[in-house]
Write a protein that holds these residues in place. Sequence first.
Motif, PDB file in Angstrom:
ATOM      1  N   ALA A   1       7.268   4.923  -1.165  1.00 14.05           N
ATOM      2  CA  ALA A   1       6.355   5.983  -1.617  1.00 14.05           C
ATOM      3  C   ALA A   1       5.684   5.546  -2.918  1.00 14.05           C
ATOM      4  O   ALA A   1       6.187   4.663  -3.630  1.00 14.05           O
ATOM      5  CB  ALA A   1       7.098   7.298  -1.822  1.00 14.05           C
ATOM      6  N   GLY A   2       4.544   6.162  -3.205  1.00 17.23           N
ATOM      7  CA  GLY A   2       3.838   5.828  -4.437  1.00 17.23           C
ATOM      8  C   GLY A   2       2.684   6.776  -4.698  1.00 17.23           C
ATOM      9  O   GLY A   2       2.348   7.645  -3.883  1.00 17.23           O
TER      10      GLY A   2
ATOM     11  N   GLN B   1       0.821  -1.209   0.000  1.00 23.29           N
ATOM     12  CA  GLN B   1       0.000   0.000   0.000  1.00 23.29           C
ATOM     13  C   GLN B   1       0.850   1.252   0.000  1.00 23.29           C
ATOM     14  O   GLN B   1       0.492   2.259  -0.620  1.00 23.29           O
ATOM     15  CB  GLN B   1      -0.934  -0.007   1.209  1.00 23.29           C
ATOM     16  CG  GLN B   1      -2.024  -1.066   1.149  1.00 23.29           C
ATOM     17  CD  GLN B   1      -2.949  -1.004   2.345  1.00 23.29           C
ATOM     18  OE1 GLN B   1      -3.539   0.040   2.629  1.00 23.29           O
ATOM     19  NE2 GLN B   1      -3.088  -2.113   3.055  1.00 23.29           N
ATOM     20  N   MET B   2       1.995   1.216   0.699  1.00 17.79           N
ATOM     21  CA  MET B   2       2.877   2.383   0.745  1.00 17.79           C
ATOM     22  C   MET B   2       3.506   2.685  -0.604  1.00 17.79           C
ATOM     23  O   MET B   2       3.995   3.793  -0.835  1.00 17.79           O
ATOM     24  CB  MET B   2       3.972   2.177   1.796  1.00 17.79           C
ATOM     25  CG  MET B   2       3.509   2.357   3.224  1.00 17.79           C
ATOM     26  SD  MET B   2       4.874   2.246   4.412  1.00 17.79           S
ATOM     27  CE  MET B   2       5.016   0.476   4.610  1.00 17.79           C
TER      28      MET B   2
ATOM     29  N   GLY C   1       2.668   3.329   7.418  1.00 16.71           N
ATOM     30  CA  GLY C   1       2.389   3.994   6.153  1.00 16.71           C
ATOM     31  C   GLY C   1       1.291   5.040   6.266  1.00 16.71           C
ATOM     32  O   GLY C   1       0.476   5.019   7.192  1.00 16.71           O
ATOM     33  N   PHE C   2       1.272   5.940   5.293  1.00 13.25           N
ATOM     34  CA  PHE C   2       0.301   7.022   5.260  1.00 13.25           C
ATOM     35  C   PHE C   2      -0.228   7.177   3.829  1.00 13.25           C
ATOM     36  O   PHE C   2       0.476   6.893   2.862  1.00 13.25           O
ATOM     37  CB  PHE C   2       0.934   8.340   5.711  1.00 13.25           C
ATOM     38  CG  PHE C   2       1.593   8.263   7.057  1.00 13.25           C
ATOM     39  CD1 PHE C   2       0.868   8.504   8.213  1.00 13.25           C
ATOM     40  CD2 PHE C   2       2.946   7.932   7.162  1.00 13.25           C
ATOM     41  CE1 PHE C   2       1.474   8.425   9.455  1.00 13.25           C
ATOM     42  CE2 PHE C   2       3.555   7.852   8.399  1.00 13.25           C
ATOM     43  CZ  PHE C   2       2.818   8.094   9.551  1.00 13.25           C
TER      44      PHE C   2
ATOM     45  N   ILE D   1      -1.912   9.584  -2.715  1.00 12.80           N
ATOM     46  CA  ILE D   1      -0.454   9.630  -2.575  1.00 12.80           C
ATOM     47  C   ILE D   1      -0.089   8.853  -1.322  1.00 12.80           C
ATOM     48  O   ILE D   1      -0.672   9.077  -0.255  1.00 12.80           O
ATOM     49  CB  ILE D   1       0.060  11.077  -2.479  1.00 12.80           C
ATOM     50  CG1 ILE D   1      -0.273  11.846  -3.764  1.00 12.80           C
ATOM     51  CG2 ILE D   1       1.563  11.109  -2.217  1.00 12.80           C
ATOM     52  CD1 ILE D   1       0.038  13.327  -3.678  1.00 12.80           C
ATOM     53  N   THR D   2       0.867   7.940  -1.431  1.00 10.71           N
ATOM     54  CA  THR D   2       1.239   7.069  -0.319  1.00 10.71           C
ATOM     55  C   THR D   2       2.727   7.214   0.011  1.00 10.71           C
ATOM     56  O   THR D   2       3.544   7.505  -0.864  1.00 10.71           O
ATOM     57  CB  THR D   2       0.948   5.600  -0.658  1.00 10.71           C
ATOM     58  OG1 THR D   2       1.756   5.202  -1.780  1.00 10.71           O
ATOM     59  CG2 THR D   2      -0.517   5.396  -1.024  1.00 10.71           C
TER      60      THR D   2
END
Length: 428
Positions: free
Chosen positions: A351-352, A44-45, A390-391, A372-373
């Motif tokens: 990140a992604g 997911q991140m 993660g965020f 945005i991750t």
Amino acid sequence: MIRKIVFAIICLFATGMYAQDGSVSPYSYFGLGELRSGSTAENQMMGGIGMYADSIHVNLKNPAAYGGLGIQGRDDFGITTYTAGLSYKQTSLKSYTESQTTAVTNLDYLSIGLSIKKGLGIGFGILPYSSVGYNFESLVGTEGSREINQYSGDGGVNKVYMSVGYEFAKDFSFGVTANYNFGRIETLKVQSNEGVLLGSKDERVSRINGVDFNYALSYSPAIDESHTLFTSVRVNTQANLTARNTQRIGSFIGTPTQERFVDEVNLAAQGKEDTGITIPTTTTLGVGYGKNMQWFVGVEYSFQKLTDFSNDFLEIDNLVYKDASTLALGGFYTPERNSFGSYFKRVTYRAGVRLEKTGMYVNEKDINNFGITFGLGLPLGNNLSNLNLGFEVGKKGTTAADLIEESYFKVNLGLSLSDQWFRKRKIN
């Protein structure tokens, strides 16, 4: 070690049996609810991409990745990985005239992965497929004589899965996941008029179950001594689920709980007691490139002919399904995985970004989702285990055409615990 595995299995299914994940999205009113990510915190991140595979992490999206579990270059080192994830999502809902903030905490997944031998691994677990959780109303007419329609729903669909992945040739891996989907969705529509004591209600319950499969083929050749190309094709086959339905309609006085005349609808006579739910095939193509154990960047594209989606029992007038697609880009960087002098050099930074066309066309408006991750993978102990934080920040929907825009902030917490479970004895 066997006792640990048995204990973990019991905990996994006992927790999953009683866990009901939720949603606060008004868009969970449509289809089977708000679709969940279906991936670990690590994936997911990175925007949700799933083609990357390593030797110590479970990859819920890519069953071919199970063939890579274990310590690379070692035939005698089997890995058991326990992984679990939680999330907290705060959502600001905004219409053309008002706004509201709400939040929900969820259990995202519970899973176990095992390397049976070099090139062969299996996994099983439980995770939510979709969540339903909404409560809103619409007003029709002028003040004092308005018609008030209130809509609410909860529940969702979970799935228990088992996966196997096998490296059948150098750099080629194939995997398959069998999913058993099950769940319950409850909806309520209440209609009343200002100044009128009597109102009407429509309660519907669907108990859903069925099987689908996810196939994956990965090709990951070494470009040189330290760099690898990652490619994958994944096909989540069409799911033909069944729903056992019940419906109660009637009237109430004052509040919906004060029922007056409520009857059970004879759905069998209408041919709607047992109905089918068709979830179309999803195909995902991915390619990435990276330096072994240090950095990686990849891109994935998924597409689904959502126009073939059908649910005969829940009919929605203002919804049209279009073909859905998702474009995701992500990666990670680990400064120095085996650093002895600095803990932060062993941290993995991910990140992604993700752009999703959900395929829902409501009030003649496309419902899209952009996120945005980013996050950290914090190593624990011997570097085989880690805590992943993660965020995600993003937007979904629009305020146009009397719709709702969601601005959300999500926190993911994932725990991945890996340990050796088998070593061949060597006799000199």
